[in-house]
Write a protein that holds these residues in place. Structure first.
Motif, short mmCIF file in Angstrom:
data_model
loop_
_atom_site.label_atom_id
_atom_site.label_comp_id
_atom_site.label_asym_id
_atom_site.label_seq_id
_atom_site.Cartn_x
_atom_site.Cartn_y
_atom_site.Cartn_z
N MET A 1 42.25 37.40 7.72
CA MET A 1 42.10 38.61 6.38
C MET A 1 43.23 37.90 4.69
SD MET A 1 40.20 41.24 3.60
CE MET A 1 38.76 40.70 3.91
N LYS A 2 43.44 36.71 4.50
CA LYS A 2 44.41 37.02 3.53
C LYS A 2 44.67 37.87 2.65
CE LYS A 2 45.13 31.99 3.55
NZ LYS A 2 45.83 30.37 2.66
N LYS A 3 46.68 38.39 2.44
CA LYS A 3 46.30 39.65 2.04
C LYS A 3 47.68 38.96 0.31
CE LYS A 3 46.13 43.00 4.88
NZ LYS A 3 46.75 44.22 5.77
N GLY A 4 47.76 40.06 -0.54
CA GLY A 4 48.39 39.32 -1.77
C GLY A 4 48.67 40.06 -2.87
N PHE A 5 49.59 40.35 -3.42
CA PHE A 5 49.33 41.05 -4.50
C PHE A 5 50.16 39.75 -5.83
CE2 PHE A 5 50.49 44.02 -1.14
CZ PHE A 5 50.28 45.24 -2.44
N ILE A 6 49.94 40.60 -7.29
CA ILE A 6 49.81 39.52 -8.17
C ILE A 6 50.62 40.72 -8.74
CG2 ILE A 6 49.10 38.18 -10.15
CD1 ILE A 6 46.43 37.54 -8.44
N PHE A 7 51.40 40.61 -10.20
CA PHE A 7 52.51 41.21 -10.28
C PHE A 7 51.95 40.59 -11.51
CE2 PHE A 7 53.78 41.75 -5.82
CZ PHE A 7 54.31 42.55 -6.01
N ASP A 8 52.31 41.84 -12.94
CA ASP A 8 52.85 42.11 -14.07
C ASP A 8 54.74 42.01 -14.61
OD1 ASP A 8 52.52 41.98 -16.62
OD2 ASP A 8 53.09 44.02 -16.71
N PHE A 9 54.82 40.86 -15.35
CA PHE A 9 56.22 41.54 -15.01
C PHE A 9 56.99 42.71 -16.20
CE2 PHE A 9 60.16 40.29 -17.22
CZ PHE A 9 60.80 40.00 -15.75
N ASP A 10 56.97 42.45 -17.07
CA ASP A 10 57.20 43.28 -18.53
C ASP A 10 56.92 44.74 -18.14
OD1 ASP A 10 58.52 41.72 -20.27
OD2 ASP A 10 56.45 41.21 -20.52
N GLY A 11 57.52 45.72 -17.64
CA GLY A 11 57.20 47.18 -17.81
C GLY A 11 57.19 47.86 -16.01
N THR A 12 57.42 46.18 -15.32
CA THR A 12 56.43 46.34 -14.39
C THR A 12 57.52 45.66 -13.16
OG1 THR A 12 54.33 46.40 -14.15
CG2 THR A 12 54.81 45.58 -12.14
N LEU A 13 58.48 44.96 -13.00
CA LEU A 13 58.96 44.76 -12.16
C LEU A 13 60.45 44.03 -12.99
CD1 LEU A 13 57.82 40.70 -11.67
CD2 LEU A 13 58.18 42.52 -10.34
N GLY A 14 60.71 44.19 -14.95
CA GLY A 14 61.72 44.98 -15.92
C GLY A 14 61.20 45.63 -16.79
N GLU A 15 62.61 46.12 -16.93
CA GLU A 15 62.26 46.81 -18.56
C GLU A 15 62.80 46.05 -19.68
OE1 GLU A 15 60.50 49.08 -19.17
OE2 GLU A 15 61.70 51.20 -19.16
N THR A 16 62.36 45.40 -20.32
CA THR A 16 62.19 44.48 -21.02
C THR A 16 62.29 44.40 -22.36
OG1 THR A 16 60.28 43.03 -20.49
CG2 THR A 16 62.45 42.57 -19.37
N VAL A 17 62.11 45.36 -22.90
CA VAL A 17 61.73 45.54 -24.32
C VAL A 17 63.03 45.35 -25.38
CG1 VAL A 17 60.18 47.35 -25.74
CG2 VAL A 17 59.53 47.44 -24.14
N ASP A 18 63.70 46.61 -24.77
CA ASP A 18 64.89 46.32 -25.62
C ASP A 18 65.07 45.30 -25.77
OD1 ASP A 18 63.79 49.18 -26.39
OD2 ASP A 18 65.62 49.64 -24.55
N LEU A 19 65.36 44.11 -24.25
CA LEU A 19 65.23 42.82 -24.74
C LEU A 19 64.79 41.95 -25.49
CD1 LEU A 19 67.15 40.31 -24.13
CD2 LEU A 19 65.48 40.28 -21.52
N VAL A 20 63.51 41.97 -25.80
CA VAL A 20 62.75 41.57 -26.57
C VAL A 20 62.82 41.37 -27.98
CG1 VAL A 20 60.63 40.14 -27.67
CG2 VAL A 20 61.07 40.77 -24.93
N LEU A 21 62.67 42.54 -28.69
CA LEU A 21 63.61 43.18 -29.97
C LEU A 21 64.80 42.70 -29.79
CD1 LEU A 21 61.45 46.98 -29.40
CD2 LEU A 21 60.48 44.70 -30.25
#
Length: 216
Positions: A1-21
């Motif tokens: 059986m194949k296995k895999g992960f799907i990732f969100d980005f903001d807040g999951t892989l990197g802290e980006t709120v301050d960058l966006v703002l």
């Protein structure tokens, strides 16, 4: 059986709120406009940045987005120079083991790919599904990833890791296993613990240990 992960980005892989703002603020300043309050912007997160700017400032949305992209790139190294500590190691571990890796994010493609490349993790992902200007559409995007991989929830073991309750609900709706990343400074741990997430991780190290014990 194949296995895999799907990732969100903001807040999951990197802290980006301050960058966006910060990039939003600079974009508004370029046009001689006053940025809406920080809380109002965060409350409207869901569509891509272009969709958000069109919603907040309909008369200037496209101009603001063009300036936003310039400042997002310029300010990246200052506000979000690297992914969360340990994330790159986890991704390499999963990639080296042959797991399928993808991204489903509400970000615009321009900023998602730019950030993945600046973090040095772009090449780990076989598919990157980005947001919609009209609002959050993650179940549709998750199905797109599964179709690209030519798998279904019935014949593959697929996980989605996100940092908000809605991510867990969307993953469950899509028939894959929801997991919750609670290591961002902006994470609502109580909400995540009440969500359908199979597990809630307060650190990247906890996530790595869980993967090693339960998936690999």
């Amino acid at each position: 059986m194949k296995k895999g992960f799907i990732f969100d980005f903001d807040g999951t892989l990197g802290e980006t709120v301050d960058l966006v703002l910060a990039a939003f603020d600079s974009a508004y300043a370029d046009l001689g406009l006053v940025m809406p309050p920080r809380d109002e912007i965060i409350a409207n997160f869901g569509p891509t940045e272009l969709g958000l700017l069109r919603r907040l400032s309909p008369a200037h949305g496209d101009e603001l987005f063009a300036r936003y992209l310039v400042h997002y790139s310029r300010l990246h190294s200052k506000y979000s120079p690297a992914p969360f500590l340990g994330i790159a190691d986890v991704l390499k571990m999963l990639f080296d083991r042959g797991l399928l890796l993808g991204i489903v994010t509400g970000k615009a493609r321009e900023t998602a790919e730019l950030s993945l490349k600046k973090y040095g993790i772009f090449d780990y992902f076989s598919v990157v599904e980005c947001g919609d200007e009209r609002g959050a559409v993650k179940p549709v995007k998750i199905r797109n990833v599964l179709n690209t991989w030519k798998v279904t929830p019935q014949n593959a073991e697929i996980y989605y890791l996100g940092d908000i309750e809605r991510d867990a609900c969307d993953a469950k709706e899509s028939g894959i296993t929801p997991l919750a990343a609670a290591w961002s400074d902006f994470a609502d741990v109580a909400a995540l613990e009440k969500s359908p997430a199979k597990a809630v991780f307060r650190s990247v190290a906890e996530f790595k240990a869980w993967v090693e014990e339960n998936v690999l």
